[in-house]
Design a protein around this motif. Structure first.
Motif, PDB file in Angstrom:
ATOM      1  N   LYS A   1      85.933  26.853  50.223  1.00  0.00           N
ATOM      2  CA  LYS A   1      85.235  27.739  49.292  1.00  0.00           C
ATOM      3  C   LYS A   1      86.225  28.694  48.651  1.00  0.00           C
ATOM      4  CE  LYS A   1      81.452  31.003  48.893  1.00  0.00           C
ATOM      5  NZ  LYS A   1      80.532  31.906  49.563  1.00  0.00           N
ATOM      6  N   ASN A   2      86.094  28.847  47.319  1.00  0.00           N
ATOM      7  CA  ASN A   2      86.911  29.796  46.572  1.00  0.00           C
ATOM      8  C   ASN A   2      85.953  30.537  45.635  1.00  0.00           C
ATOM      9  OD1 ASN A   2      88.820  31.248  45.220  1.00  0.00           O
ATOM     10  ND2 ASN A   2      89.838  29.484  44.298  1.00  0.00           N
ATOM     11  N   GLY A   3      85.630  31.773  45.971  1.00  0.00           N
ATOM     12  CA  GLY A   3      84.633  32.513  45.205  1.00  0.00           C
ATOM     13  C   GLY A   3      83.279  31.880  45.419  1.00  0.00           C
ATOM     14  N   ASP A   4      82.602  31.503  44.318  1.00  0.00           N
ATOM     15  CA  ASP A   4      81.301  30.843  44.455  1.00  0.00           C
ATOM     16  C   ASP A   4      81.395  29.331  44.230  1.00  0.00           C
ATOM     17  OD1 ASP A   4      81.777  30.956  41.748  1.00  0.00           O
ATOM     18  OD2 ASP A   4      79.812  31.723  41.198  1.00  0.00           O
ATOM     19  N   THR A   5      82.620  28.804  44.201  1.00  0.00           N
ATOM     20  CA  THR A   5      82.842  27.372  44.026  1.00  0.00           C
ATOM     21  C   THR A   5      83.280  26.743  45.343  1.00  0.00           C
ATOM     22  OG1 THR A   5      83.470  27.668  41.718  1.00  0.00           O
ATOM     23  CG2 THR A   5      84.164  25.622  42.766  1.00  0.00           C
ATOM     24  N   TYR A   6      82.618  25.648  45.689  1.00  0.00           N
ATOM     25  CA  TYR A   6      82.975  24.873  46.876  1.00  0.00           C
ATOM     26  C   TYR A   6      83.738  23.634  46.432  1.00  0.00           C
ATOM     27  CZ  TYR A   6      79.709  27.641  49.633  1.00  0.00           C
ATOM     28  OH  TYR A   6      79.075  28.674  50.264  1.00  0.00           O
ATOM     29  N   THR A   7      84.672  23.198  47.276  1.00  0.00           N
ATOM     30  CA  THR A   7      85.400  21.959  47.036  1.00  0.00           C
ATOM     31  C   THR A   7      85.297  21.110  48.287  1.00  0.00           C
ATOM     32  OG1 THR A   7      86.919  23.038  45.511  1.00  0.00           O
ATOM     33  CG2 THR A   7      87.622  20.925  46.432  1.00  0.00           C
ATOM     34  N   MET A   8      84.783  19.895  48.112  1.00  0.00           N
ATOM     35  CA  MET A   8      84.677  18.951  49.219  1.00  0.00           C
ATOM     36  C   MET A   8      85.706  17.851  48.983  1.00  0.00           C
ATOM     37  SD  MET A   8      81.261  17.142  50.761  1.00  0.00           S
ATOM     38  CE  MET A   8      80.661  16.894  49.117  1.00  0.00           C
ATOM     39  N   THR A   9      86.523  17.595  49.985  1.00  0.00           N
ATOM     40  CA  THR A   9      87.575  16.593  49.882  1.00  0.00           C
ATOM     41  C   THR A   9      87.362  15.526  50.949  1.00  0.00           C
ATOM     42  OG1 THR A   9      89.114  18.288  49.120  1.00  0.00           O
ATOM     43  CG2 THR A   9      90.075  16.222  49.878  1.00  0.00           C
ATOM     44  N   ALA A  10      87.445  14.265  50.528  1.00  0.00           N
ATOM     45  CA  ALA A  10      87.406  13.126  51.432  1.00  0.00           C
ATOM     46  C   ALA A  10      88.768  12.452  51.344  1.00  0.00           C
ATOM     47  CB  ALA A  10      86.304  12.157  51.048  1.00  0.00           C
TER      48      ALA A  10
END
Length: 133
Positions: free
Chosen positions: A44-53
């Motif tokens: 999570k960075n601020g209100d943005t989530y990043t999902m990595t596979a």
């Protein structure tokens, strides 16, 4: 949210192959998905989530804001209207396709494991993928 930034490795599946077969994809894509056993991480960075596979086939990264629908470009030109919701440690992904099919992916994050439950319209089963931290 102690699970943020933690890497989870695939452990085992329940009913995953019938789920993949129910999608109506070409045989080569079905074979690839059956063998897809990625590591997963949510950040999570601020209100943005990043999902990595992360997998041998390559990394896949998706960034999103909870509750905001966006166009998701999937393999082989398949597109979905995707929305994520977050309730405590449970992240639910809803993918709506032009043909009316809807896929639901519920990810339950724990300190030592990740449980991913897969359901969809036009299929009465449930698949579960288990990951270890």
């Amino acid at each position: 949210m102690a699970f943020l930034g933690k890497l989870y490795s695939h452990d085992r599946d329940e009913n995953y192959e019938p789920y993949i077969e129910s999608l109506g994809l070409p045989a080569d894509r079905v074979a690839n998905l059956k063998n897809y056993k990625p590591q997963q991480k949510l950040e999570k960075n601020g209100d943005t989530y990043t999902m990595t596979a992360v997998s041998a086939a390559g990394d896949r990264t998706i960034s999103f804001k909870v509750g905001e629908e966006f166009d998701e470009n999937l393999a082989e030109g398949h597109n979905a209207k995707t929305t994520f919701t977050l309730d405590g440690n449970t992240l639910t992904q809803t993918q709506k396709f032009a043909d009316g099919n809807i896929l639901y992916t519920k990810r339950e994050y724990f300190d030592d494991k990740l449980i991913v439950t897969l359901t969809r319209t036009n299929w009465d089963g449930t698949a579960v993928r288990y990951y270890k931290a």
